[in-house]
Scaffold this motif. Structure first.
Motif, PDB file in Angstrom:
ATOM      1  N   UNK A 130       0.817  -1.206   0.000  1.00  0.00           N
ATOM      2  CA  UNK A 130       0.000   0.000   0.000  1.00  0.00           C
ATOM      3  C   UNK A 130       0.853   1.261   0.000  1.00  0.00           C
ATOM      4  N   UNK A 131       1.974   1.227   0.727  1.00  0.00           N
ATOM      5  CA  UNK A 131       2.864   2.398   0.760  1.00  0.00           C
ATOM      6  C   UNK A 131       3.486   2.634  -0.602  1.00  0.00           C
ATOM      7  N   UNK A 132       3.945   1.568  -1.265  1.00  0.00           N
ATOM      8  CA  UNK A 132       4.545   1.712  -2.602  1.00  0.00           C
ATOM      9  C   UNK A 132       3.512   2.237  -3.610  1.00  0.00           C
ATOM     10  N   UNK A 133       2.304   1.720  -3.531  1.00  0.00           N
ATOM     11  CA  UNK A 133       1.261   2.183  -4.452  1.00  0.00           C
ATOM     12  C   UNK A 133       0.958   3.663  -4.235  1.00  0.00           C
ATOM     13  N   UNK A 134       0.912   4.082  -2.996  1.00  0.00           N
ATOM     14  CA  UNK A 134       0.683   5.495  -2.685  1.00  0.00           C
ATOM     15  C   UNK A 134       1.785   6.369  -3.269  1.00  0.00           C
ATOM     16  N   UNK A 135       3.017   5.974  -3.056  1.00  0.00           N
ATOM     17  CA  UNK A 135       4.146   6.791  -3.487  1.00  0.00           C
ATOM     18  C   UNK A 135       4.229   6.914  -5.007  1.00  0.00           C
ATOM     19  N   UNK A 136       3.999   5.814  -5.712  1.00  0.00           N
ATOM     20  CA  UNK A 136       4.133   5.864  -7.170  1.00  0.00           C
ATOM     21  C   UNK A 136       2.923   6.510  -7.839  1.00  0.00           C
ATOM     22  N   UNK A 137       1.766   6.445  -7.195  1.00  0.00           N
ATOM     23  CA  UNK A 137       0.606   7.123  -7.772  1.00  0.00           C
ATOM     24  C   UNK A 137       0.805   8.637  -7.774  1.00  0.00           C
TER      25      UNK A 137
END
Length: 345
Positions: A130-137
């Motif tokens: 979830x953290x990676x998805x947030x950052x790349x979005x």
């Protein structure tokens, strides 16, 4: 470099990956994807998955696969994908220098993992996904999938049997790993991936801290180095598949699912290929002599990593969240005991 890029762009049409691509219908969706890996390594770590994707997708979609630095230098992969010059990328965050808060944790974050299974558990059960998805979005890139790759060991021309032997060694490694190792006298060197073997032969490099022993044998580095240090600074590399967000959103849902499955299949392949290869080549490999740094000395490196974690955590709230997850996970594994974690008695 500008001339080199123009040459590569012109040569891309005749690159092996492009020549191997099947004839496609005019309506076929076509993507260009570049991996961090050179041809010998890519034959294991990405090509089988992309070949599978292309075979199943057929005339609906085809992905042209390019190898390390073939279209752009690895350090420019993120920007090229963000702009849409490249549609998808296989890499770690650190190597492609993505401008996110999680970049420092990609590749080899010191001692964050001990075994390859740690990585998918951290992402799928402890919240890193979830953290990676947030950052790349936030930066217009789709984070598709994360997986565990090989551990990080030193392959060197001269033997490493103590921390003192690391002093002054010019080593090809990842940005964050280099930042950590520099406190022990290691001199991190950045070069194009395809130049590493020659750089070791000419003496420009004293060694490599970029992979485990499986890759050393696969890509030819075992032919130019003499020793393999069994101590590692990470039990598994954290690597990913990414896509340009606009191109991703244009795909039908079933093709998104197929790409996700192909990425996950690639991670699965690496799990057993590295796990078995690391053990088999230590026991049966004949090109490199194994060396070790005594446990009492290596304990100081692991302790330094904990200090390094706290330094990184202090840089931002997102980094603090990731470090807290690493701490909680490793504490849970230690408390779970064998086979998750154990210390020699």
């Amino acid at each position: 470099m500008t001339t080199r890029r123009k040459f590569l762009a012109g040569a891309a049409a005749t690159a092996p990956a492009a020549l191997a691509a099947p004839a496609v219908a005019q309506s076929t969706i076509t993507w260009r994807m570049q991996t961090y890996a050179g041809p010998a390594l890519a034959a294991h770590v990405v090509k089988p998955a992309i070949d599978m994707f292309n075979q199943i997708a057929g005339d609906r979609m085809q992905i042209e696969l390019f190898f390390a630095d073939q279209l752009v230098p690895t350090s420019e992969l993120f920007r090229a994908m963000q702009r849409g010059t490249i549609d998808a990328v296989q890499s770690d965050d650190d190597s492609m220098q993505s401008p996110t808060e999680v970049t420092v944790f990609g590749g080899y974050f010191p001692f964050a993992s001990r075994y390859s299974l740690d990585v998918p558990v951290l992402f799928n059960q402890y919240g890193l996904k979830e953290i990676w998805e947030e950052e790349y979005s936030k930066v217009g890139v789709k984070h598709v999938s994360a997986g565990a790759w090989d551990p990080c060991h030193f392959a060197t021309k001269e033997p490493i049997r103590s921390l003192k032997d690391l002093e002054g060694k010019r080593v090809f490694t990842f940005p964050t790993a280099g930042r950590f190792l520099s406190q022990f006298g290691v001199v991190p060197v950045t070069l194009p991936w395809e130049d590493i073997e020659v750089a070791v032969q000419t003496g420009e490099l004293d060694g490599i801290a970029w992979s485990g022993i499986t890759e050393d044998y696969t890509v030819g580095w075992a032919d130019v180095t003499n020793y393999f240090l069994t101590n590692n600074i990470s039990g598994a590399w954290i690597g990913h598949f990414f896509a340009n967000n606009e191109r991703w959103m244009e795909l039908p849902d079933d093709l998104k699912m197929l790409f996700q499955l192909a990425a996950d299949q690639s991670h699965y392949y690496r799990q057993w290929w590295y796990w078995g290869g690391e053990a088999r080549l230590r026991v049966h490999g004949e090109k490199m002599e194994l060396t070790s740094i005594p446990d009492d000395e290596w304990d100081t490196v692991e302790e330094a990593a904990r200090t390094f974690w706290d330094e990184i955590a202090a840089e931002s709230e997102t980094k603090r969240r990731v470090v807290e997850i690493f701490k909680q996970y490793n504490a849970d594994m230690q408390n779970a005991g064998r086979p998750y974690r154990y210390t020699a008695s």
